[in-house]
Design an enzyme around this catalytic site. Structure first.
Site, mmCIF file in Angstrom:
data_model
loop_
_atom_site.group_PDB
_atom_site.id
_atom_site.type_symbol
_atom_site.label_atom_id
_atom_site.label_comp_id
_atom_site.label_asym_id
_atom_site.label_seq_id
_atom_site.Cartn_x
_atom_site.Cartn_y
_atom_site.Cartn_z
ATOM 1 C CB SER A 255 11.322 2.122 -4.359
ATOM 2 O OG SER A 255 10.830 0.996 -3.671
ATOM 3 C CG ASN A 287 8.418 7.071 -2.755
ATOM 4 O OD1 ASN A 287 7.220 6.986 -3.032
ATOM 5 N ND2 ASN A 287 8.863 7.046 -1.523
ATOM 6 C CB ALA A 288 4.991 4.303 -6.196
ATOM 7 C CG ASP A 308 0.558 -5.700 -7.157
ATOM 8 O OD1 ASP A 308 -0.067 -5.819 -6.085
ATOM 9 O OD2 ASP A 308 1.210 -6.626 -7.676
ATOM 10 C CB CYS A 348 -1.243 -8.288 -1.214
ATOM 11 S SG CYS A 348 0.121 -7.205 -0.839
#
Ligand code: SAH
Length: 404
Positions: A255, A287-288, A308, A348
């Site tokens: 993004s 936007n994923a 990720d 993460c």
């Protein structure tokens, strides 16, 4: 200045509660403020002796007057000369990297608690070092001078840059400071990992430089990647560039326009991987969540998908929402994979444990009606050491799985 003890620090004793003491005896290095019994005379950022409530010596620590983490143990022994200890710790961290880091001139040189230097992060990007100071103790002039002297002597950087997180300085009640050069005048360079080249702009508006913790995962992903690949949350192209040589086509999604601009420049830096082979990576600003929804419902298919995302769980409270977010992404990605396809899925968020992450993936596979075969369970690169008694040092999860 370097090499002298800190006289004002000698003699101050911080007493901790039985709970604080048992935490230290268990091998952790933090004691929370609520576990302090007394800290009379401890000044911000000073070196203190730590004892249990009966006065038994537990070690030497760095004190913060404002953080919830009031002390961070730096040694189990008395410390008479802090600069000398710091120099030794820097030297040890560097020789550890010499032994375990290969195929890169960019890696984490010092990872805070994991290198027994709590509050200090140093990353090397080829000839430029990037330093982050996270505590009062690491911010004192004598400590800064000591660290810079030792890093310079050992690594001979052309420049050292400090990256400041204003929020951290505020929490530590340190005066505002801006990011900038501490030494030398070079702020941009090119580094390489696994033979792939990347740009590093130390002082660009947006944080730049690679996510060094994924370095070994890039190489692992490339072993299994094939066909048409989609790198979701691609940032400056870390996975995408590594996948390009083994895939027929790669698209990177993020993004952030500035990140994609650097990704494109990184692609230009690697003609041997791309142009000479007639390949080009397609960079998509989106936007994923929306993109995966659109692509999966319109029947797009891939052979390799990397996920990720940024940390969804910033605290334990966010865990459920984070797992829902991960599941949505993974579910959609799994639906889009062709038989024999590979998913490389990462988190993460320290607050999402490896078993919770794997259970989420299993759930997503069940809902997507796909059979997932676990290929590799991976974590952060070895230059981000994990101390078994300090769980917070382990945060990155990277699962590689294939669908049947
Ligand atoms: N895979 C990258 C690191 C990803 S960091 C690497 O190896 O270098 C997370 C990235 O997610 C950032 O680049 C951020 O811009 C992007 N991002 C955050 N929210 C997003 C969203 N909703 N859609 C797409 N990208 C997003």
């Amino acid at each position: 200045m370097v090499g002298k003890p800190i006289p004002s620090d000698s003699g101050v004793v911080v007493k901790v509660s039985p709970r604080g003491a048992s935490r230290l005896k268990d091998g952790h290095v933090w004691v929370y403020r609520s576990d302090l019994v007394s800290a009379d005379g401890a000044t911000p950022g000073s070196l203190v002796a730590v004892t249990d409530h009966r006065g038994q010596f537990l070690g030497s620590a760095l004190y913060s007057s404002s953080s919830q983490i009031a002390i961070r143990l730096i040694s189990h022994d008395p410390v008479a000369d802090l600069p000398m200890l710091l120099r030794q710790r820097v030297a040890d961290a560097i020789s550890y990297r010499d032994a375990i880091v290969h195929d890169t001139n960019a890696y984490r040189v010092i990872f805070s608690e994991a290198d027994f230097l709590p509050g200090l992060i140093v990353d090397r990007y080829n000839d430029v070092l990037s330093m982050q100071i996270l505590t009062q103790a690491m911010d004192t002039d004598i400590v800064r001078d000591t660290l810079i002297a030792e890093l310079t002597e050992r690594l001979h950087p052309v420049a050292i840059v400090e990256r400041v997180d204003p929020r951290v300085r505020q929490l530590e009640e340190l005066p505002p400071r801006s990011s900038g050069l501490l030494q030398g005048d070079k702020t941009s360079t090119v580094f390489s990992m696994n033979t792939v080249h990347f740009k590093f702009e130390a002082l660009a508006g947006q944080k730049t430089g690679a996510f060094l913790d994924q370095r070994e995962n890039y190489a692992a992903a490339a072993q299994y990647a094939h066909g048409e690949a989609l790198d979701v949350f691609c940032y400056q192209g870390g996975f995408a560039l590594h996948l390009a040589p083994c895939c027929s086509h790669v698209s990177g999604v993020d993004s952030s326009r500035p990140a994609l601009e650097i990704a494109e420049q990184n692609a230009e830096l690697n003609p041997a991987l791309l142009k000479d082979k007639g390949k080009e990576i397609e960079w998509i600003e989106a936007n994923a969540f929306d993109l995966l929804k659109d692509y999966s419902s319109s029947g797009q298919r891939y052979d390799t998908i990397v996920l990720d995302p940024p940390a969804f769980a910033k605290s334990k409270r966010d865990l459920d929402a984070a797992l829902r977010g991960y599941k949505e992404l993974n579910l959609r990605a799994l639906k889009m994979l062709r038989p024999g396809g590979v998913i490389v899925t990462c988190s993460c968020s320290y607050h999402v444990s490896p078993p919770e992450f794997i259970a989420m993936l299993a759930d997503a596979a069940r809902d997507a009606r796909r059979t997932l075969r676990l290929v590799e369970v991976r974590g952060q690169a070895k230059d981000h050491p994990i101390l078994l008694n300090i769980p917070e040092t382990a945060y990155l999860k990277c699962i590689i799985a294939s669908v049947t």
